[in-house]
Design a protein around this motif. Structure first.
Motif, PDB file in Angstrom:
ATOM      1  N   GLU A 185      19.364  30.275  34.884  1.00  8.74           N
ATOM      2  CA  GLU A 185      19.863  30.599  33.560  1.00  8.74           C
ATOM      3  C   GLU A 185      21.281  31.142  33.600  1.00  8.74           C
ATOM      4  N   ALA A 186      21.743  31.485  34.804  1.00 13.60           N
ATOM      5  CA  ALA A 186      23.110  31.977  34.979  1.00 13.60           C
ATOM      6  C   ALA A 186      23.510  31.749  36.430  1.00 13.60           C
ATOM      7  N   PRO A 187      24.787  31.598  36.705  1.00 12.82           N
ATOM      8  CA  PRO A 187      25.229  31.383  38.089  1.00 12.82           C
ATOM      9  C   PRO A 187      25.236  32.689  38.877  1.00 12.82           C
ATOM     10  N   LEU A 188      25.103  32.564  40.203  1.00  8.69           N
ATOM     11  CA  LEU A 188      25.191  33.741  41.058  1.00  8.69           C
ATOM     12  C   LEU A 188      26.623  34.231  41.172  1.00  8.69           C
ATOM     13  N   ARG A 189      27.570  33.300  41.096  1.00  9.43           N
ATOM     14  CA  ARG A 189      28.971  33.653  41.253  1.00  9.43           C
ATOM     15  C   ARG A 189      29.802  32.920  40.217  1.00  9.43           C
ATOM     16  N   THR A 190      30.709  33.631  39.589  1.00  7.61           N
ATOM     17  CA  THR A 190      31.555  33.033  38.562  1.00  7.61           C
ATOM     18  C   THR A 190      33.021  33.143  38.959  1.00  7.61           C
ATOM     19  N   ALA A 191      33.849  32.310  38.311  1.00  4.14           N
ATOM     20  CA  ALA A 191      35.285  32.305  38.591  1.00  4.14           C
ATOM     21  C   ALA A 191      35.978  31.599  37.427  1.00  4.14           C
ATOM     22  N   PRO A 192      37.290  31.778  37.275  1.00  2.65           N
ATOM     23  CA  PRO A 192      38.036  30.988  36.280  1.00  2.65           C
ATOM     24  C   PRO A 192      37.784  29.501  36.497  1.00  2.65           C
TER      25      PRO A 192
END
Length: 320
Positions: free
Chosen positions: A64-71
């Motif tokens: 439902e959501a990523p473990l790691r995010t970035a631009p």
């Protein structure tokens, strides 16, 4: 755990099939894909249509959501380095070992551990570290390199011989916290801390000398020796020795190459050796490739030597 500490940061992972996550910093949207090629195309479409700043991530189909995010631009960059990311994720590393020799006796004093990918991966070290730096995975990679070196030591190197293990001080934000993983690995494999020498390796100039001193002191408190690499190049000046008090210094290969024919190099080597000796620091000359260089270093009184003249890095150590 400090928020800025990247030592324990979740590494990037790819899944096939998987899910792209896109956010405008308020709401998340999901885009499912079957292959990485399909994911790249869909991400490119998002970038072409984007309005304002977006962040993104990658996950499994049911996440439902990523473990790691970035631009979003950084997420796109991940795809161009898929091979490197998978190698780091799967820990496809081995440590090659290069002998360090007692100049006076010719016996093996220890080995420097140099990170390499295994035969399945076969990525050159320069590309591996450059991509890891660009992806923000250099802290994770540096931690894995230390572990790989300790495992190789347990397998191949006998007690009493030293293991010189490279590390990047810029990846260690809080030494008391960030180095605990390394200390647990040392304990797990029942390695004598006194046989380990952690060697500062850094390509950029280090300005926070006090932080580096704290990192070295944490190693020393565990009974581990420390070394300053490339003395004479970059930040590793002779003047640093009194501030940092390493157990070893390694004279940069640029001063060792053809030192038997260059008076200026000889003056530098003599100065470094004298300063180190006065501080109780052992000196190592690295990058020796010719008999004449070795003979000069031996005559000058340098106790330890290293280079292709004695042996190239290899998966298994050169025997005495």
């Amino acid at each position: 755990m400090p928020e800025s500490c990247m030592e324990c940061r979740v590494p990037i992972r790819f899944y096939e099939p998987g899910r792209l996550f896109i956010s405008n910093e308020k709401d998340w949207s999901c885009i499912d894909f079957q292959t990485m090629k399909e994911a790249e195309k869909k991400l490119q479409t998002v970038q072409e249509k984007q309005e304002g700043a977006l962040i993104g991530g990658i996950g499994r189909p049911d996440d439902e959501a990523p473990l790691r995010t970035a631009p979003i631009g950084e997420v796109a960059e991940w795809f161009s380095h898929q091979e490197v990311i998978r190698v780091i994720e799967k820990n496809q590393f081995v440590s090659f070992l290069q002998p360090i020799v007692d100049a006076g006796t010719g016996s093996i004093y220890g080995y420097e551990s140099l990170l390499r990918t295994n035969k399945e991966a076969a990525i050159p070290p320069v590309r591996l570290f450059a991509a890891a730096q660009k992806l923000g995975m250099h802290s994770y990679l540096d931690k894995q390199a230390r572990e790989s070196a300790i495992i190789a030591r347990k397998k191949y190197i006998r007690n009493g011989q030293k293991s010189f293990i490279n590390f990047l001080p810029s990846t260690i934000y809080n030494p008391e916290f960030c180095l605990q993983h390394t200390f647990r690995i040392i304990e797990k494999y029942n390695v004598n801390p006194g046989d380990l020498v952690f060697e500062v390796v850094e390509t950029e100039k280090i300005e926070d000398i006090e932080h580096l001193r704290k990192v070295l002191n944490v190693y020393k408190q565990e009974g581990i020796k420390v070394a300053l690499d490339d003395v004479g190049a970059g930040f590793s000046t002779i003047e640093m020795l009194e501030k940092l008090r390493p157990n070893y210094i390694k004279i940069d290969r640029s001063y060792v190459s053809f030192c038997d024919q260059d008076g200026d190099k000889q003056l530098f080597i003599e100065r470094a050796l004298k300063t180190a000796s006065n501080l109780g620091i052992k000196t190592l000359a690295e990058g020796i490739e010719r008999k004449e260089e070795y003979e000069y270093c031996l005559a000058a009184g340098i106790p330890l030597v290293q280079g292709y003249y004695f042996g190239k890095p290899s998966a298994e150590p050169v025997a005495d």
